[in-house]
Scaffold this motif. Structure first.
Motif, short mmCIF file in Angstrom:
data_model
loop_
_atom_site.label_atom_id
_atom_site.label_comp_id
_atom_site.label_asym_id
_atom_site.label_seq_id
_atom_site.Cartn_x
_atom_site.Cartn_y
_atom_site.Cartn_z
N UNK A 180 -53.64 17.92 -5.74
CA UNK A 180 -54.86 18.81 -5.87
C UNK A 180 -55.01 19.58 -4.62
N UNK A 181 -54.63 18.97 -3.32
CA UNK A 181 -54.83 19.70 -2.20
C UNK A 181 -54.08 20.90 -1.97
N UNK A 182 -52.81 20.96 -2.74
CA UNK A 182 -51.86 22.14 -2.76
C UNK A 182 -52.59 23.46 -2.92
N UNK A 183 -53.54 23.39 -4.04
CA UNK A 183 -54.10 24.50 -4.54
C UNK A 183 -54.74 25.57 -3.65
N UNK A 184 -55.26 25.43 -2.53
CA UNK A 184 -55.87 26.39 -1.64
C UNK A 184 -54.68 26.98 -0.58
N UNK A 185 -53.72 26.05 -0.37
CA UNK A 185 -52.76 26.66 0.31
C UNK A 185 -51.94 27.66 -0.30
N UNK A 186 -51.52 27.09 -1.61
CA UNK A 186 -50.61 27.93 -2.53
C UNK A 186 -51.35 29.32 -2.81
N UNK A 187 -52.55 29.32 -3.19
CA UNK A 187 -53.11 30.46 -3.51
C UNK A 187 -53.19 31.35 -2.28
N UNK A 188 -53.21 30.95 -1.16
CA UNK A 188 -53.21 31.75 0.08
C UNK A 188 -51.74 32.44 0.19
N UNK A 189 -50.91 31.57 -0.09
CA UNK A 189 -49.46 31.97 -0.19
C UNK A 189 -49.20 33.04 -1.09
N UNK A 190 -49.76 33.09 -2.29
CA UNK A 190 -49.92 34.05 -3.12
C UNK A 190 -50.27 35.30 -2.57
N UNK A 191 -51.74 35.38 -2.10
CA UNK A 191 -52.30 36.63 -1.46
C UNK A 191 -51.41 37.16 -0.71
N UNK A 192 -50.88 36.34 0.25
CA UNK A 192 -49.81 36.78 1.43
C UNK A 192 -48.74 37.54 0.64
N UNK A 193 -48.12 36.82 -0.26
CA UNK A 193 -46.69 37.73 -0.71
C UNK A 193 -47.27 38.93 -1.53
N UNK A 194 -48.39 38.95 -2.19
CA UNK A 194 -48.90 40.22 -2.81
C UNK A 194 -48.96 41.23 -2.01
N UNK A 195 -49.71 40.76 -0.81
CA UNK A 195 -50.06 41.86 0.37
C UNK A 195 -48.86 42.15 0.91
N UNK A 196 -47.86 41.67 1.23
CA UNK A 196 -46.54 41.96 1.84
C UNK A 196 -45.88 42.77 0.83
N UNK A 197 -45.84 42.38 -0.56
CA UNK A 197 -45.07 43.28 -1.43
C UNK A 197 -45.60 44.57 -1.67
N UNK A 198 -46.93 44.87 -1.66
CA UNK A 198 -47.54 46.19 -1.56
C UNK A 198 -47.22 47.01 -0.28
#
Length: 261
Positions: free
Chosen positions: A164-182
């Motif tokens: 369950x501790x992975x959640x916040x780290x992975x969500x931050x990663x998703x936000x990062x790749x969305x921003x980088x993709x844009x």
């Protein structure tokens, strides 16, 4: 089984524990079944839209894709106009502004219909893969994704490790790749695109295991209350999460492994 540990920890035993375990299996079957129907809708919609967008009988001013293939009027509207931005970002807006309100206001049946509508919209958004990549490579990457997804989801379901501790780290990663993709839409850097694809595969692989365990634990935490309507909605939301994990992992793998036309 791992779920029995959680059930016993909550003070439930005997016949009730067996009932909850049976309910968990039914719940997970509903999650995977709903997700699978959504996947079929997405790829059927993507294939149908891409087929309508291409014609071998050009009408004069159509854009040629390659020898003997031209965009129709629909194709021009979808891929060569500002409408492409609407098509590209509509699923993202749908996730942020549609499902949250629907979970609170609609019935479970209504939320399920909404999910299938979203799956069709996602098909529209990714329909260009049939114009960009070969059919063989799409099938090949889909099978690779399916095998990887199945293995990760099974591990997430069966592991006794609390992830369950992975959640916040992975969500931050998703936000990062969305921003980088844009940003890379405007930069057009192959190096950034490659890095985003690698990170995207790793992040959504982790989310597949994390979401599977979260779906299981959420059911076990609420099954004792017997709120079937809420559990039905939770199954659809779980299907949505796993669906998004699969689609994104597939798209990033396609960028890495797919053969372009």
């Amino acid at each position: 089984m791992a779920e029995y540990d959680t059930i016993r920890a909550a003070g439930v035993s005997g016949a009730r524990a067996a009932q909850i375990d049976e309910g968990l299996r039914a719940h997970m079957n509903k999650v995977y079944g709903t997700m699978s129907v959504g996947m079929l809708i997405t790829f059927a919609a993507a294939w149908a839209i891409s087929g309508l967008a291409v014609t071998s009988d050009p009408s004069g001013a159509s854009t040629m894709l390659r020898e003997g293939q031209f965009l129709t009027g629909l194709g021009e509207a979808l891929y060569n106009s500002p409408l492409k931005w609407v098509v590209m970002f509509a699923p993202l807006a749908f996730i942020f502004f549609g499902f949250g309100a629907a979970m609170n206001r609609m019935s479970a049946a209504g939320v399920q219909v909404l999910f299938y509508g979203f799956a069709a919209l996602m098909g529209l958004s990714i329909s260009s893969i049939f114009l960009v990549f070969t059919g063989y490579s799409i099938i090949q990457v889909f099978l690779v994704t399916a095998i990887a997804f199945a293995g990760l989801s099974i591990w997430g379901y069966t592991t006794k490790k609390d992830i369950s501790g992975w959640g916040s780290f992975l969500i931050m990663g998703v936000i990062g790749i969305v921003v980088a993709s844009i940003i890379n839409i405007f930069l057009g850097s192959p190096a950034i695109a490659f890095a985003v694809s690698i990170l995207g595969v790793l992040i959504f692989a982790g989310l597949t295991a994390y979401d599977t365990q979260n779906i299981k634990n959420t059911y076990l935490q609420h099954a004792v209350h017997g709120d079937q309507e809420w559990l039905a909605k939770a199954a659809i939301m779980g299907a949505l999460n796993l669906y998004l994990d699969f689609i994104n992992m597939f798209m990033f793998l396609l960028q890495l492994m797919g053969n372009r036309e």
